[in-house]
Design a protein around this motif. Structure first.
Motif, PDB file in Angstrom:
ATOM      1  N   UNK A  88     -27.701  49.926 115.229  1.00  0.00           N
ATOM      2  CA  UNK A  88     -26.819  50.801 116.054  1.00  0.00           C
ATOM      3  C   UNK A  88     -26.521  51.856 115.720  1.00  0.00           C
ATOM      4  N   UNK A  89     -25.356  51.920 115.059  1.00  0.00           N
ATOM      5  CA  UNK A  89     -24.719  52.416 114.720  1.00  0.00           C
ATOM      6  C   UNK A  89     -24.529  52.998 113.156  1.00  0.00           C
ATOM      7  N   UNK A  94     -27.849  58.335 109.844  1.00  0.00           N
ATOM      8  CA  UNK A  94     -29.206  58.696 108.946  1.00  0.00           C
ATOM      9  C   UNK A  94     -29.633  60.539 109.649  1.00  0.00           C
ATOM     10  N   UNK A  95     -30.015  60.271 110.777  1.00  0.00           N
ATOM     11  CA  UNK A  95     -30.287  61.446 111.008  1.00  0.00           C
ATOM     12  C   UNK A  95     -29.443  62.239 111.250  1.00  0.00           C
ATOM     13  N   UNK A  96     -28.507  62.350 111.442  1.00  0.00           N
ATOM     14  CA  UNK A  96     -27.283  62.899 111.351  1.00  0.00           C
ATOM     15  C   UNK A  96     -26.974  64.181 109.839  1.00  0.00           C
ATOM     16  N   UNK A 153     -15.890  53.441 106.022  1.00  0.00           N
ATOM     17  CA  UNK A 153     -16.990  52.901 104.731  1.00  0.00           C
ATOM     18  C   UNK A 153     -18.370  54.513 105.062  1.00  0.00           C
ATOM     19  N   UNK A 154     -18.333  53.638 106.421  1.00  0.00           N
ATOM     20  CA  UNK A 154     -19.839  54.520 106.716  1.00  0.00           C
ATOM     21  C   UNK A 154     -19.584  56.117 106.560  1.00  0.00           C
ATOM     22  N   UNK A 155     -18.387  55.977 107.402  1.00  0.00           N
ATOM     23  CA  UNK A 155     -18.097  57.884 107.698  1.00  0.00           C
ATOM     24  C   UNK A 155     -17.613  58.480 106.224  1.00  0.00           C
ATOM     25  N   UNK A 156     -16.899  57.590 105.167  1.00  0.00           N
ATOM     26  CA  UNK A 156     -16.794  58.194 104.085  1.00  0.00           C
ATOM     27  C   UNK A 156     -18.667  58.951 103.076  1.00  0.00           C
ATOM     28  N   UNK A 168     -28.433  59.885  99.896  1.00  0.00           N
ATOM     29  CA  UNK A 168     -28.565  58.413 100.731  1.00  0.00           C
ATOM     30  C   UNK A 168     -29.686  57.975 100.984  1.00  0.00           C
ATOM     31  N   UNK A 169     -30.260  57.721  99.799  1.00  0.00           N
ATOM     32  CA  UNK A 169     -31.801  57.244 100.591  1.00  0.00           C
ATOM     33  C   UNK A 169     -31.919  55.628 100.963  1.00  0.00           C
TER      34      UNK A 169
END
Length: 192
Positions: A88-89, A94-96, A153-156, A168-169
């Motif tokens: 959900x996070x 991925x869309x952005x 990590x996700x934001x980076x 970001x495959x």
């Protein structure tokens, strides 16, 4: 009438800050420049938000909050696997990343969050206290540290330096997801 003017000024300040921050680094955008871009009194940012950090937090919540709010509220309504929460996070990220304006919002989020600008978040999913209870088998401190590392990590990966050049495959997103889930669910080494 005064309330409409105040709301209008607030909206203009958010839009002006967004225009400036989407093309310039966070540290290079001044409060004075935001007010000038919005056609507002030089003290308007401080009146409506209190500070540049608070304005940017409001902007990020306004633009990105809706992407997570319903999804996270629904998935965390009951006891769910951590992997479902991570999905959900990640889905909005991925869309952005596939949208030019979305990528710019991710870059701004990374500049702001990874730059450790103190923020007074008002929306639930922007506050760390909303996350620590999702790992009930860990202490509050351990849960907080793990979520902070996961978000860093996700934001980076999605918005940090070089993110625009990094692919970001699906495989990369799947590996990131597995890594984050493993980090959040690993047994605690913390002494009780």
């Amino acid at each position: 009438m005064a309330e409409k003017l105040s709301t209008g000024t607030r909206v203009r300040l958010l839009a002006a800050a967004e225009r400036l921050l989407l093309t310039e680094r966070y540290d290079d955008v001044s409060v004075r420049a935001i007010c000038a871009e919005a056609g507002a009194n030089p003290a308007a940012v401080h009146y409506h938000f209190g500070s540049k950090d608070a304005l940017v937090a409001a902007l990020l919540e306004d633009r990105l909050g809706p992407l997570w709010a319903d999804r996270l509220s629904a998935v965390t309504a009951g006891r769910v696997p951590v992997a479902d929460v991570v999905d959900a996070v990640l889905e909005p990220f991925v869309a952005l990343v596939d949208d030019p304006v979305g990528r710019l919002h991710l870059r701004l989020l990374a500049q702001f969050v990874l730059g450790r600008h103190p923020a007074l978040w008002s929306q639930r999913w922007f506050q760390m206290t909303s996350w620590v209870g999702l790992l009930p088998e860990l202490s509050e401190g351990d849960s907080r540290r793990r979520w902070e590392l996961a978000f860093d990590l996700i934001i980076m990966r999605f918005g940090g330096a070089g993110a625009q050049e990094r692919e970001m495959s699906r495989a990369a997103v799947a590996a990131l997801r597995e890594f984050v889930v493993a980090g959040l669910t690993a047994p605690s080494k913390e002494k009780k």
